[in-house]
Design a protein around this motif. Structure first.
Motif, PDB file in Angstrom:
ATOM      1  N   THR A  36       3.137  -1.453  -8.064  1.00 12.15           N
ATOM      2  CA  THR A  36       2.049  -1.477  -9.048  1.00 12.15           C
ATOM      3  C   THR A  36       0.943  -0.518  -8.595  1.00 12.15           C
ATOM      4  N   GLY A  37      -0.224  -0.609  -9.234  1.00 13.92           N
ATOM      5  CA  GLY A  37      -1.317   0.308  -8.926  1.00 13.92           C
ATOM      6  C   GLY A  37      -1.332   1.439  -9.930  1.00 13.92           C
ATOM      7  N   THR A  39      -1.000   4.655  -9.383  1.00  9.51           N
ATOM      8  CA  THR A  39      -0.124   5.791  -9.063  1.00  9.51           C
ATOM      9  C   THR A  39       1.196   5.796  -9.844  1.00  9.51           C
ATOM     10  N   PRO A  40       1.933   4.671  -9.937  1.00 10.98           N
ATOM     11  CA  PRO A  40       3.238   4.756 -10.624  1.00 10.98           C
ATOM     12  C   PRO A  40       3.171   4.722 -12.147  1.00 10.98           C
ATOM     13  N   LEU A  66       7.040  -5.509  -5.259  1.00 11.28           N
ATOM     14  CA  LEU A  66       6.561  -5.623  -3.883  1.00 11.28           C
ATOM     15  C   LEU A  66       5.670  -6.830  -3.647  1.00 11.28           C
ATOM     16  N   ASP A  67       4.799  -7.135  -4.642  1.00 11.45           N
ATOM     17  CA  ASP A  67       3.731  -8.079  -4.313  1.00 11.45           C
ATOM     18  C   ASP A  67       3.101  -8.723  -5.546  1.00 11.45           C
ATOM     19  N   TYR A  80       0.129  -8.882 -11.328  1.00 15.08           N
ATOM     20  CA  TYR A  80       1.117  -7.808 -11.331  1.00 15.08           C
ATOM     21  C   TYR A  80       2.247  -8.114 -12.317  1.00 15.08           C
ATOM     22  N   GLY A 132       3.668   2.951  -3.539  1.00 15.50           N
ATOM     23  CA  GLY A 132       2.418   3.684  -3.564  1.00 15.50           C
ATOM     24  C   GLY A 132       1.845   3.604  -2.160  1.00 15.50           C
ATOM     25  N   LEU A 133       0.667   4.119  -1.996  1.00 14.70           N
ATOM     26  CA  LEU A 133       0.039   4.137  -0.667  1.00 14.70           C
ATOM     27  C   LEU A 133      -1.407   3.689  -0.808  1.00 14.70           C
ATOM     28  N   HIS A 138      -1.781   1.192   3.661  1.00 14.84           N
ATOM     29  CA  HIS A 138      -0.896   0.049   3.427  1.00 14.84           C
ATOM     30  C   HIS A 138       0.221   0.393   2.450  1.00 14.84           C
ATOM     31  N   GLY A 140       3.015  -1.879  -0.127  1.00 14.71           N
ATOM     32  CA  GLY A 140       2.977  -3.243  -0.675  1.00 14.71           C
ATOM     33  C   GLY A 140       1.537  -3.696  -0.472  1.00 14.71           C
ATOM     34  N   THR A 161      -9.475  -2.734   0.478  1.00 15.05           N
ATOM     35  CA  THR A 161      -8.489  -2.904  -0.600  1.00 15.05           C
ATOM     36  C   THR A 161      -9.100  -3.705  -1.746  1.00 15.05           C
ATOM     37  N   ASN A 165      -9.380  -2.228  -5.537  1.00 14.66           N
ATOM     38  CA  ASN A 165      -8.729  -2.879  -6.684  1.00 14.66           C
ATOM     39  C   ASN A 165      -9.704  -3.589  -7.619  1.00 14.66           C
ATOM     40  N   TYR A 168      -9.636  -3.393 -11.539  1.00 13.28           N
ATOM     41  CA  TYR A 168      -8.711  -4.169 -12.376  1.00 13.28           C
ATOM     42  C   TYR A 168      -9.228  -5.576 -12.668  1.00 13.28           C
ATOM     43  N   LYS A 202      -6.369   9.794  -1.217  1.00  9.41           N
ATOM     44  CA  LYS A 202      -5.203   9.389  -0.427  1.00  9.41           C
ATOM     45  C   LYS A 202      -4.881  10.389   0.691  1.00  9.41           C
TER      46      LYS A 202
HETATM   47  C1  GLP Z   1      -2.206  -1.998  -4.287  1.00 11.81           C
HETATM   48  C2  GLP Z   1      -0.710  -2.258  -4.354  1.00 11.81           C
HETATM   49  C3  GLP Z   1       0.043  -1.159  -3.659  1.00 11.81           C
HETATM   50  C4  GLP Z   1      -0.430   0.192  -4.160  1.00 11.81           C
HETATM   51  C5  GLP Z   1      -1.891   0.360  -3.840  1.00 11.81           C
HETATM   52  C6  GLP Z   1      -2.447   1.705  -4.263  1.00 11.81           C
HETATM   53  O1  GLP Z   1      -2.726  -2.340  -3.068  1.00 11.81           O
HETATM   54  N1  GLP Z   1      -0.364  -3.505  -3.782  1.00 11.81           N
HETATM   55  O2  GLP Z   1       1.439  -1.336  -3.872  1.00 11.81           O
HETATM   56  O3  GLP Z   1       0.327   1.216  -3.575  1.00 11.81           O
HETATM   57  O4  GLP Z   1      -2.571  -0.666  -4.547  1.00 11.81           O
HETATM   58  O5  GLP Z   1      -2.911   1.640  -5.563  1.00 11.81           O
HETATM   59  P1  GLP Z   1      -3.257   2.887  -6.472  1.00 11.81           P
HETATM   60  O6  GLP Z   1      -1.962   3.476  -6.864  1.00 11.81           O
HETATM   61  O7  GLP Z   1      -4.001   2.307  -7.644  1.00 11.81           O
HETATM   62  O8  GLP Z   1      -4.086   3.799  -5.659  1.00 11.81           O
END
Ligand code: GLP
Length: 260
Positions: A36-37, A39-40, A66-67, A80, A132-133, A138, A140, A161, A165, A168, A202
């Motif tokens: 999730t996040g 990026t994808p 992942l989570d 998620y 993602g990263l 981190h 996941g 983190t 986040n 959202y 990133k």
């Molecule tokens: C959250 C998710 C990760 C994701 C990260 C980065 O922490 N658990 O899986 O890679 O966010 O999010 P973004 O792609 O919004 O930068």
């Protein structure tokens, strides 16, 4: 680790979609590890477009996310579960019963984590894991200092983190502090990993992951030990890499069949 640097987010998403296409063509009943996040999201749009053009079929595939945030019911807009439904699942033909995410409302978290691991195993293991990263390195929700051999478990999010986040949840005060995440060891068992990272935010994490020491301080760095891991990033995310020109040269000189 293979490092592919693309001009922008659109090219990263298109490139990543090729990995999913190749995987599903080679094995229609693939087990996909999903992330999730923000990026994808572009990649998921590409997968939806390929599905709508009848170039992709998810009817025999299965997925494991992942989570998930602890305490959030699936229907919560910040969960998620909701994210996956909105950005991918409601637009493709991946059977509902084959979609797996950790249950944020589980009353026995340790038992649920064990059964999540068992479900992955009984599905045959993850064929292609998307990652993602986090800006702190981190994967996941395995925050810095996570055991590099950890399994699915509860984790506490770092203030960074939580702040990343907050968008959202309409503010940091609403972000859950606890999550269930696949472990680093769980992720490392996937047969292939594709990691995406976008933007200058990133860049430091990307450099630590690819060129830094393997350390629990940057959990993504363990992917240096993965036998089949590809990192696809845009120019901004590549900006702190010391050997950026070398990765570009390697990619430019690959045989055609190895390119995306
Ligand atoms: C959250 C998710 C990760 C994701 C990260 C980065 O922490 N658990 O899986 O890679 O966010 O999010 P973004 O792609 O919004 O930068």
């Amino acid at each position: 680790m293979e490092v592919i640097i693309r001009s922008d987010a659109g090219a990263v998403s298109k490139g990543a979609a090729q990995y999913f296409k190749q995987q599903l063509e080679a094995k229609p009943a693939s087990v996909l590890g999903l992330a999730t996040g923000s990026t994808p999201v572009g990649l998921y749009r590409e997968l939806i477009a390929l599905y709508q053009a009848r170039l992709l079929d998810f009817s025999r595939a299965a997925s494991f996310n992942l989570d998930e945030y602890l305490g959030l019911p699936a229907a919560h807009p910040g969960s998620y579960h909701s994210f996956m439904k909105e950005n991918l699942f409601s637009h493709i033909n991946l059977p509902l019963e084959n979609q797996h995410l950790p249950d944020g409302t589980s009353s026995d978290v340790p038992a649920h984590c064990i059964s999540y691991e068992e479900s992955i195993k009984s599905a045959g293991g993850i064929d292609l894991q998307l990652l993602g990263l986090g800006s702190d390195g981190h994967i996941g929700f395995n925050e810095p200092s996570s055991s590099l051999s950890s399994r699915t478990r509860i984790k506490t999010l770092t203030p960074r983190t939580i702040s990343d986040n907050a968008q959202y949840f309409g503010g940091e005060e609403n972000v859950p502090h606890h999550v269930i995440t696949m472990g680093v060891g769980t992720i490392m068992e996937a047969r292939q990993c594709v990691v995406l990272a976008l933007g200058a935010k990133k860049a430091a994490a990307v450099a630590a992951m690819v060129e830094g020491p393997i350390t629990a301080s940057c959990p993504a760095s363990i992917l240096q030990m993965h036998p089949r891991c590809t990192l696809i990033i845009d120019e901004a995310a590549a900006s702190a890499l010391l050997r950026g020109d070398y990765y570009r040269w390697v990619y430019d000189n690959k045989p055609l069949w190895q390119k995306i």
